[in-house]
Motif scaffolding. Structure first.
Motif, mmCIF file in Angstrom:
data_model
loop_
_atom_site.group_PDB
_atom_site.id
_atom_site.type_symbol
_atom_site.label_atom_id
_atom_site.label_comp_id
_atom_site.label_asym_id
_atom_site.label_seq_id
_atom_site.Cartn_x
_atom_site.Cartn_y
_atom_site.Cartn_z
ATOM 1 N N LYS A 84 0.839 -1.221 0.096
ATOM 2 C CA LYS A 84 0.110 0.053 -0.031
ATOM 3 C C LYS A 84 0.841 1.231 -0.016
ATOM 4 O O LYS A 84 0.471 2.428 -0.672
ATOM 5 C CB LYS A 84 -0.893 -0.038 1.256
ATOM 6 C CG LYS A 84 -1.894 -1.120 1.076
ATOM 7 C CD LYS A 84 -2.965 -1.199 2.275
ATOM 8 C CE LYS A 84 -3.937 -2.291 2.283
ATOM 9 N NZ LYS A 84 -4.607 -2.408 3.438
ATOM 10 N N ALA A 85 1.992 1.378 0.626
ATOM 11 C CA ALA A 85 2.908 2.314 0.641
ATOM 12 C C ALA A 85 3.646 2.657 -0.428
ATOM 13 O O ALA A 85 3.614 3.724 -1.116
ATOM 14 C CB ALA A 85 4.006 2.293 1.674
ATOM 15 N N ALA A 86 3.873 1.218 -1.427
ATOM 16 C CA ALA A 86 4.527 1.525 -2.454
ATOM 17 C C ALA A 86 3.345 2.101 -3.531
ATOM 18 O O ALA A 86 3.585 2.991 -4.416
ATOM 19 C CB ALA A 86 4.837 0.197 -3.226
ATOM 20 N N ALA A 94 14.224 -4.690 -0.034
ATOM 21 C CA ALA A 94 13.589 -4.230 -1.487
ATOM 22 C C ALA A 94 12.932 -2.891 -1.485
ATOM 23 O O ALA A 94 12.973 -2.200 -2.228
ATOM 24 C CB ALA A 94 12.732 -5.527 -1.741
ATOM 25 N N TYR A 95 12.117 -2.773 0.034
ATOM 26 C CA TYR A 95 11.386 -1.571 0.034
ATOM 27 C C TYR A 95 12.266 -0.260 0.076
ATOM 28 O O TYR A 95 12.127 0.794 -0.731
ATOM 29 C CB TYR A 95 10.619 -1.607 1.219
ATOM 30 C CG TYR A 95 9.507 -0.490 1.526
ATOM 31 C CD1 TYR A 95 8.424 -0.452 0.637
ATOM 32 C CD2 TYR A 95 9.743 0.618 2.401
ATOM 33 C CE1 TYR A 95 7.462 0.288 0.919
ATOM 34 C CE2 TYR A 95 8.988 1.730 2.752
ATOM 35 C CZ TYR A 95 7.885 1.556 1.785
ATOM 36 O OH TYR A 95 6.890 2.730 2.153
ATOM 37 N N SER A 153 14.961 4.022 -5.785
ATOM 38 C CA SER A 153 14.625 4.158 -7.179
ATOM 39 C C SER A 153 14.089 5.500 -7.740
ATOM 40 O O SER A 153 14.218 5.833 -8.628
ATOM 41 C CB SER A 153 14.371 2.983 -7.744
ATOM 42 O OG SER A 153 12.932 2.770 -7.410
ATOM 43 N N LEU A 154 12.988 5.567 -6.744
ATOM 44 C CA LEU A 154 12.036 6.587 -6.825
ATOM 45 C C LEU A 154 12.898 8.121 -6.955
ATOM 46 O O LEU A 154 12.325 9.104 -7.649
ATOM 47 C CB LEU A 154 10.958 6.887 -6.212
ATOM 48 C CG LEU A 154 9.980 5.633 -5.998
ATOM 49 C CD1 LEU A 154 9.056 5.728 -5.142
ATOM 50 C CD2 LEU A 154 9.142 5.416 -7.353
ATOM 51 N N GLY A 187 14.463 11.251 -13.791
ATOM 52 C CA GLY A 187 14.009 10.782 -14.970
ATOM 53 C C GLY A 187 13.298 9.576 -14.902
ATOM 54 O O GLY A 187 12.893 8.739 -16.000
ATOM 55 N N LEU A 188 13.277 8.961 -13.802
ATOM 56 C CA LEU A 188 12.933 7.588 -13.889
ATOM 57 C C LEU A 188 11.073 7.709 -13.853
ATOM 58 O O LEU A 188 10.562 7.203 -14.645
ATOM 59 C CB LEU A 188 12.832 6.796 -12.430
ATOM 60 C CG LEU A 188 12.318 5.464 -12.172
ATOM 61 C CD1 LEU A 188 12.912 4.352 -13.252
ATOM 62 C CD2 LEU A 188 12.479 4.907 -10.898
ATOM 63 N N LEU A 189 10.574 8.752 -13.294
ATOM 64 C CA LEU A 189 9.186 8.737 -13.310
ATOM 65 C C LEU A 189 8.960 10.481 -13.741
ATOM 66 O O LEU A 189 9.716 11.230 -13.319
ATOM 67 C CB LEU A 189 8.216 8.630 -11.933
ATOM 68 C CG LEU A 189 8.683 7.006 -11.410
ATOM 69 C CD1 LEU A 189 8.159 6.805 -10.079
ATOM 70 C CD2 LEU A 189 7.940 6.217 -12.253
ATOM 71 N N ARG A 190 7.622 10.617 -14.186
ATOM 72 C CA ARG A 190 7.375 12.069 -14.287
ATOM 73 C C ARG A 190 7.170 12.639 -13.077
ATOM 74 O O ARG A 190 6.478 12.010 -12.072
ATOM 75 C CB ARG A 190 6.045 12.121 -15.028
ATOM 76 C CG ARG A 190 6.218 11.636 -16.745
ATOM 77 C CD ARG A 190 4.803 11.634 -17.361
ATOM 78 N NE ARG A 190 3.988 10.614 -16.720
ATOM 79 C CZ ARG A 190 2.545 10.671 -16.776
ATOM 80 N NH1 ARG A 190 1.937 11.500 -17.676
ATOM 81 N NH2 ARG A 190 1.989 9.719 -16.361
ATOM 82 N N ARG A 191 7.594 13.945 -12.918
ATOM 83 C CA ARG A 191 7.346 14.474 -11.692
ATOM 84 C C ARG A 191 6.414 15.709 -11.973
ATOM 85 O O ARG A 191 6.728 16.496 -12.985
ATOM 86 C CB ARG A 191 8.817 14.979 -11.251
ATOM 87 C CG ARG A 191 9.622 14.014 -10.813
ATOM 88 C CD ARG A 191 9.046 13.365 -9.571
ATOM 89 N NE ARG A 191 10.212 12.566 -9.102
ATOM 90 C CZ ARG A 191 9.917 11.132 -8.731
ATOM 91 N NH1 ARG A 191 8.510 11.015 -8.409
ATOM 92 N NH2 ARG A 191 10.667 10.135 -8.467
ATOM 93 N N ARG A 192 5.435 15.957 -11.162
ATOM 94 C CA ARG A 192 4.458 17.028 -11.374
ATOM 95 C C ARG A 192 5.197 18.377 -11.025
ATOM 96 O O ARG A 192 6.198 18.456 -10.162
ATOM 97 C CB ARG A 192 3.376 16.823 -10.492
ATOM 98 C CG ARG A 192 2.417 15.887 -10.855
ATOM 99 C CD ARG A 192 1.464 15.376 -9.839
ATOM 100 N NE ARG A 192 0.504 16.471 -9.480
ATOM 101 C CZ ARG A 192 -0.320 16.337 -8.835
ATOM 102 N NH1 ARG A 192 -0.774 15.470 -8.159
ATOM 103 N NH2 ARG A 192 -1.049 17.631 -8.475
ATOM 104 N N LYS A 193 5.080 19.313 -11.618
ATOM 105 C CA LYS A 193 5.696 20.762 -11.565
ATOM 106 C C LYS A 193 4.798 21.528 -10.425
ATOM 107 O O LYS A 193 3.592 21.357 -10.448
ATOM 108 C CB LYS A 193 5.546 21.318 -12.764
ATOM 109 C CG LYS A 193 6.702 21.005 -13.884
ATOM 110 C CD LYS A 193 6.601 21.769 -15.039
ATOM 111 C CE LYS A 193 7.350 20.911 -15.864
ATOM 112 N NZ LYS A 193 7.441 21.398 -17.195
#
Length: 121
Positions: free
Chosen positions: A63-65, A102-103, A109-110, A114-120
């Motif tokens: 759920k946290a992920a 792993a968590y 990794s987050l 460039g891994l994920l789109r980031r909201r401005k």
């Protein structure tokens, strides 16, 4: 005839002693087995408790992920994955440590650019 009576008494006495010894042996065996069953039941209850805690911990991590990825609507999940039955056997402590690692790796990794789109903001 008295020799036969004496021999009979000796045999009866020996049989009585053997019966008493057998009853004592059976009582001791039953006591040991009862203790073994009680210990086994305690181990079973402890294992069930550890299993429930591990499942609850895994659910909380999942759920946290999902919460960490909430803004990434393009990243879909089909639900919590099934347990990996090919994983090597491990103690509950080893499993929990692996899940923690792993968590942490997931959260690290987050943070990579460039891994994920980031909201401005």
């Amino acid at each position: 005839m008295t020799d036969a009576v004496e021999r009979y008494r000796e045999l009866v006495e020996a049989a009585t002693e053997a019966g008493a010894a057998l009853r004592e042996h059976d009582r001791a065996t039953a006591e040991r087995l009862g203790e073994a069953v009680a210990k086994g039941k305690q181990r079973q209850e402890e294992s069930a408790r550890q299993r429930e805690e591990a499942i609850a911990d895994a659910d909380a991590r999942w759920k946290a992920a999902l919460g960490a990825l909430w803004d990434e609507r393009w990243l879909r999940s089909d639900g919590k994955p099934a347990p990996d039955r090919s994983a090597p056997p491990a103690t509950p402590e080893e499993s929990r440590k692996a899940m923690d690692e792993a968590y942490v790796d997931f959260h690290d990794s987050l943070a990579k650019p460039g891994l994920l789109r980031r909201r401005k903001a």
